[in-house]
Write a protein that holds these residues in place. Structure first.
Motif, PDB file in Angstrom:
ATOM      1  N   PHE A 146      44.795  45.775  32.074  1.00  0.00           N
ATOM      2  CA  PHE A 146      45.470  46.326  33.241  1.00  0.00           C
ATOM      3  C   PHE A 146      44.868  45.752  34.510  1.00  0.00           C
ATOM      4  CE2 PHE A 146      45.560  49.439  36.659  1.00  0.00           C
ATOM      5  CZ  PHE A 146      46.884  49.821  36.706  1.00  0.00           C
ATOM      6  N   ALA A 147      43.537  45.707  34.586  1.00  0.00           N
ATOM      7  CA  ALA A 147      42.860  45.169  35.767  1.00  0.00           C
ATOM      8  C   ALA A 147      43.142  43.685  35.948  1.00  0.00           C
ATOM      9  CB  ALA A 147      41.354  45.411  35.671  1.00  0.00           C
ATOM     10  N   LEU A 148      43.289  42.954  34.846  1.00  0.00           N
ATOM     11  CA  LEU A 148      43.513  41.510  34.907  1.00  0.00           C
ATOM     12  C   LEU A 148      44.994  41.146  35.031  1.00  0.00           C
ATOM     13  CD1 LEU A 148      40.959  40.345  32.182  1.00  0.00           C
ATOM     14  CD2 LEU A 148      40.682  40.272  34.668  1.00  0.00           C
ATOM     15  N   ASN A 149      45.882  42.152  34.987  1.00  0.00           N
ATOM     16  CA  ASN A 149      47.321  41.946  35.183  1.00  0.00           C
ATOM     17  C   ASN A 149      47.929  41.020  34.135  1.00  0.00           C
ATOM     18  OD1 ASN A 149      49.701  42.478  36.666  1.00  0.00           O
ATOM     19  ND2 ASN A 149      49.538  40.495  37.700  1.00  0.00           N
ATOM     20  N   VAL A 150      47.527  41.196  32.866  1.00  0.00           N
ATOM     21  CA  VAL A 150      48.118  40.424  31.773  1.00  0.00           C
ATOM     22  C   VAL A 150      48.781  41.395  30.801  1.00  0.00           C
ATOM     23  CG1 VAL A 150      46.516  38.504  31.937  1.00  0.00           C
ATOM     24  CG2 VAL A 150      45.934  40.447  30.490  1.00  0.00           C
TER      25      VAL A 150
END
Length: 573
Positions: free
Chosen positions: A96-100
């Protein structure tokens, strides 16, 4: 080919919506994950990272924003490579934090490759500067008042004494020699080889008395000299790292006097501490390893305080030499303060003058012990000194000197008082003037006068109140070590250690910023901009359901086609 997905790209719906409850999404939004995804991910040094790949040829790279973010987060939390790989595979809050996408996959080798690129291109320093600048803008950070300190860091290496250091260097060279040049290893004397046949922890294990230590230390030094003399002209062997470290350790720890090897009495701090980490040096108070100079805001107007500048160093660097480089870095980044609080090690007269020339007031106690004099004794600060002319206008009793002159080249002032005044003065016993040939003379340098003024100032309650803010940086150092593991790192070597230090300090700013109400408001706004239906739960669930149904249809269709194709192929056979 270069593969990137702009983190600012808007989504019709969030692929993580089905994985987390509304409460879970709220926690992620208010935590470091939301701040990293919506604000900091776009500041990853992707353009610099992309220079290592072709735009048009080769297989697509991993998504560069995600990989740069993973390298940063792994160093930030102190994960090993295996832990980082595991967390990426199974912790969806990290994705989620890395937007993948939740199904996005990488290999352990890919992570190691990108860590190497960060180390070789020194990208961590740019990442820290970019994140800090962005945070300062969002939080409207007041940088006028800052504090400066350093903290010691141990790398992933054992602490060696001098005997073990030399013995381990010999053993590691012999291990390489035996592996690659077996004939040369077998040609060494039997007693020499047997001496280093044991494990590293058991080398010279009988060094339990002072006499045994001296004997073994001398033996190790002579063994090093024998190997150097024997192989220094063999280019293939002398080019090996183990031999080069052996030579470096010998030159630092030993000297040859009249063809005899002698152990140096003192080698200083700038010397090798362990062959596994040739860059680590030694500090007499804190031990071997590294350190980092940290400048942090301490204004009451700030909701949270951030680290504005940091300089990683080896442990032997003196704090007094850090003021100039720190001010250079602060000026370059636009965070130049008007007041800098520091401890005694930084607050020498030279540094105070250096900072003053750059418009910064360096506040700190005067180094060294105060003169042991009567508390009621007069000092140079009690004389009426004219800052414009550089001479003394009057003594503490108000008498005008008979002669007062200043040597501008030597920065020295000489004052002659009349014997008529001084002989009958009730304060003459407590005055620093000295009687010389019927005259009362006072001589002092500009530095002595400034030091006396600072000593008088630091005894006041006003100075104590002003200086009290400096102690807050000790809390930051403690938090960095206890929460982020900065005290002992899991890497060694200058490149890896500096990279992890820079990422941990950038991560500390991320944590500090995540606790700010201003940043949380910005994150909430960015989340709604990235996903227009974010605030409407029913719409989010509807679109997520339609997406899953649509995806399930296509998966079913592809599966049917594969079955049909296999049957046709079977009938053909």
């Amino acid at each position: 080919m270069i593969h990137t997905i702009d983190p600012r790209q808007k989504r019709l719906f969030d692929p993580f919506d089905g994985l987390f409850t509304d409460t879970g999404l709220k926690i992620l939004q208010n935590g470091w994950q939301g701040a990293f995804r919506t604000i900091f991910l776009e500041k990853m040094p992707v353009n610099a990272l992309a220079k290592n790949f072709s735009k048009h040829f080769g297989a697509p790279t991993k998504e560069l924003y995600a990989m740069a973010g993973l390298v940063f987060i792994a160093d930030f939390f102190g994960w090993t490579n295996q832990q980082a790989f595991h967390n990426f595979q199974f912790n969806y809050d990290l994705k989620f934090a890395l937007n993948v996408e939740p199904s996005y996959d990488i290999s352990l080798r890919s992570l190691e490759r990108y860590q190497q690129l960060f180390r070789e291109d020194d990208l961590a320093a740019d990442l820290f500067a970019g994140l800090t600048t962005l945070l300062a803008e969002i939080l409207e950070l007041n940088v006028a008042r800052q504090r400066l300190d350093s903290t010691h860091i141990f790398s992933h290496m054992a602490r060696f004494g001098r005997i073990r250091l030399m013995a381990v260097a010999v053993k590691r060279f012999l291990t390489q020699l035996q592996r690659h040049e077996k004939a040369d290893f077998d040609a060494l004397p039997d007693d020499f080889r047997s001496r280093y046949a044991t494990s590293e922890s058991r080398l010279f294990a009988d060094s339990k008395t002072a006499e045994a230590c001296d004997k073994n230390r001398q033996q190790a030094a002579e063994d090093m000299q024998l190997l150097i003399a024997r192989f220094e002209n063999r280019k293939q062997i002398a080019s090996r790292t183990s031999f080069k470290s052996l030579v470096a350790i010998f030159n630092q720890q030993c000297e040859v006097v009249e063809k005899k090897v002698k152990i140096r009495t003192s080698v200083g701090g700038n010397c090798i501490q362990n062959p596994s980490d040739l860059d680590a040096s030694y500090d007499a108070h804190k031990g071997p390893g590294y350190q980092v100079q940290i400048s942090e805001t301490c204004s009451d107007q700030n909701e949270v305080q951030l680290i504005t500048a940091m300089i990683p160093q080896t442990a032997c660097e003196h704090d007094a030499d850090a003021v100039g480089p720190v001010l250079d870095l602060l000026e370059e980044s636009g965070f130049m303060p008007s007041e800098l609080l520091a401890d005694t090690a930084y607050a020498g007269d030279e540094n105070v003058q250096l900072a003053e020339l750059r418009g910064v007031e360096l506040v700190g106690p005067v180094p060294g012990r105060s003169p042991e004099v009567d508390s009621e004794a007069l000092t140079l600060d009690d004389f009426a000194y004219n800052e414009t002319t550089g001479v003394v206008d009057a003594c503490p009793m108000g008498h005008v000197p008979g002669k007062s002159e200043r040597d501008a080249e030597k920065q020295k002032t000489r004052v002659e008082m009349s014997a008529v005044f001084c002989a009958s003065c009730p304060l003459v016993a407590k005055c620093p003037v000295q009687r010389r040939k019927g005259h009362y003379v006072l001589e002092f340098t500009d530095q002595q006068r400034r030091t006396a003024a600072r000593r008088a100032e630091q005894e006041t309650e006003v100075f104590r109140d002003r200086y009290r803010k400096r102690s807050g940086i000790e809390s930051t150092n403690s938090g960095l070590k206890n929460r982020l593991g900065l005290g002992r790192l899991r890497v060694r070597g200058r490149g890896s250690v500096f990279r992890v230090i820079q990422h941990k300090l950038a991560g500390w700013n991320l944590l500090r910023g995540s606790a700010s109400a201003k940043l949380r408001a910005v994150v909430a706004q960015r989340m709604s901009e990235m996903c227009p239906w974010y605030e409407n739960r029913q719409l989010r669930q509807l679109f997520a359901h339609l997406f899953r149904v649509r995806l399930g249809f296509w998966k079913s269709a592809v599966s049917d086609l594969r079955v049909i194709g296999s049957k046709r192929q079977f009938r053909h056979i």
